[in-house]
Design an enzyme around this catalytic site. Sequence first.
Site, mmCIF file in Angstrom:
data_model
loop_
_atom_site.group_PDB
_atom_site.id
_atom_site.type_symbol
_atom_site.label_atom_id
_atom_site.label_comp_id
_atom_site.label_asym_id
_atom_site.label_seq_id
_atom_site.Cartn_x
_atom_site.Cartn_y
_atom_site.Cartn_z
ATOM 1 N N ARG A 38 0.830 -1.219 0.000
ATOM 2 C CA ARG A 38 0.000 0.000 0.000
ATOM 3 C C ARG A 38 0.860 1.264 0.000
ATOM 4 N NH1 ARG A 38 -4.773 -2.252 3.968
ATOM 5 N NH2 ARG A 38 -6.090 -2.998 2.288
ATOM 6 N N LYS A 202 -19.254 -16.242 1.474
ATOM 7 C CA LYS A 202 -20.664 -15.962 1.797
ATOM 8 C C LYS A 202 -21.423 -15.164 0.745
ATOM 9 C CE LYS A 202 -20.117 -16.221 6.792
ATOM 10 N NZ LYS A 202 -20.263 -15.524 8.069
ATOM 11 N N GLY A 352 -9.219 -7.600 -1.871
ATOM 12 C CA GLY A 352 -9.483 -8.640 -0.873
ATOM 13 C C GLY A 352 -8.748 -9.944 -1.130
ATOM 14 N N GLY A 375 -13.383 -3.722 0.442
ATOM 15 C CA GLY A 375 -14.750 -3.216 0.630
ATOM 16 C C GLY A 375 -15.125 -2.163 -0.391
#
Length: 395
Positions: A38, A202, A352, A375
């Site tokens: 990052r 999920k 992610g 996100g």
Amino acid sequence: MDKLTIRDIDVTNKTVLVRVDFNVPLKDEGKAISDDNRIVAALPTINYLLDHNPKAVVLFSHLGKIKKEEDKAKNNMAVVAPRLAELLGRDVEFVDATRGEKLENAIKEAHDGQVILVQNTRYEPGETKNDPELGKYWASLGDVFVEDAFGSVHRAHASTVGIPTYLHPAAAGFLLEKEIAYIGKAVNDPERPLVAILGGSKVSSKIGVINNLLKVADKVIIGGGMAFTFYAAKGLKTGSSLVEEDKIDLAKEYIEKGGDKLLLPVDAVCNTAFANEGDIKTIEGDIPDGYMGLDIGPKSIENIKNALVGAKTVIWNGPMGVFEMSNFANGTIEVCKALAALDGANTIIGGGDSAAAVKQLGFADKVSHISTGGGASLEYMEGKVLPGIAAVDDK
């Protein structure tokens, strides 16, 4: 792109406030950085600003979660300054404050493009509440604002939205510009056919994404643990696989709505335990009691490869199986290979776990773009307006 970028603004002799994403993973109780990706991702923007003779470049970022006082010590931004200085090849002044005389004086006395790194923005309780007083205060410290923390633009915080509410011009840095160019274009104006591959554990975390992509994509491919909720929706037995019982009706709705556009796995690599070793077998259709699906099987992989033929834009978010275990990494590896082999396609990895998988498996340089925001990229793919992008001035 209809947003102002750093190429459009004059920073000569100005104090430039930059929201970067230095939320890096730490080790040794916060004393060392375990992955500097990052920080490296922010360098093009910082170096560009330094090449254009600013008075100072003041960097704001959060680091970790600060829920109680003791969280401050393990999420202290001081650990970032030496690594950033090393990468920039110049001095970085770390200011162990988020407001007050120490910070104000450091900025006032800065000259010749001094780089200043401010302490973790989340040391301020008003940061996550987008406290207007805090946003206004930080804005008062600079002349120009640059938003370059894509990983945080889905959050309306004081450092992402508060500052540009009070400070103009507010422009996008190169990292944010790139994310808008790749993900924004893929969702809003893709070169077709557009194929979306969605994995992960999920359905609940991808509801909005599946919904939006069923509207905009030409094919939506489902894999990962969430596939077994779709198995259940089709009336198949799932053994002890992960199934979200309260999302079965929603999965039925998606199957109906998606029709031929929705591609589900037809076989799974299963085990008797959530472990790399055991009684591993590939099972087509019903999964018997005592077995759980941990990866997609060879027939499903072939179906995915066939669906990718001729694709011009591919968005991938979420691994196809438990790729951290070598016996259940094959589905993810094969999708990586299939994307790498696509000729002339725009291939986008949506942050992610899928980004981690692509890097870990050595395919990072074989895809067009790896998003820096988990996100944020998910919400962007849902078609949502992200507050940190909305706060950047239009051209």
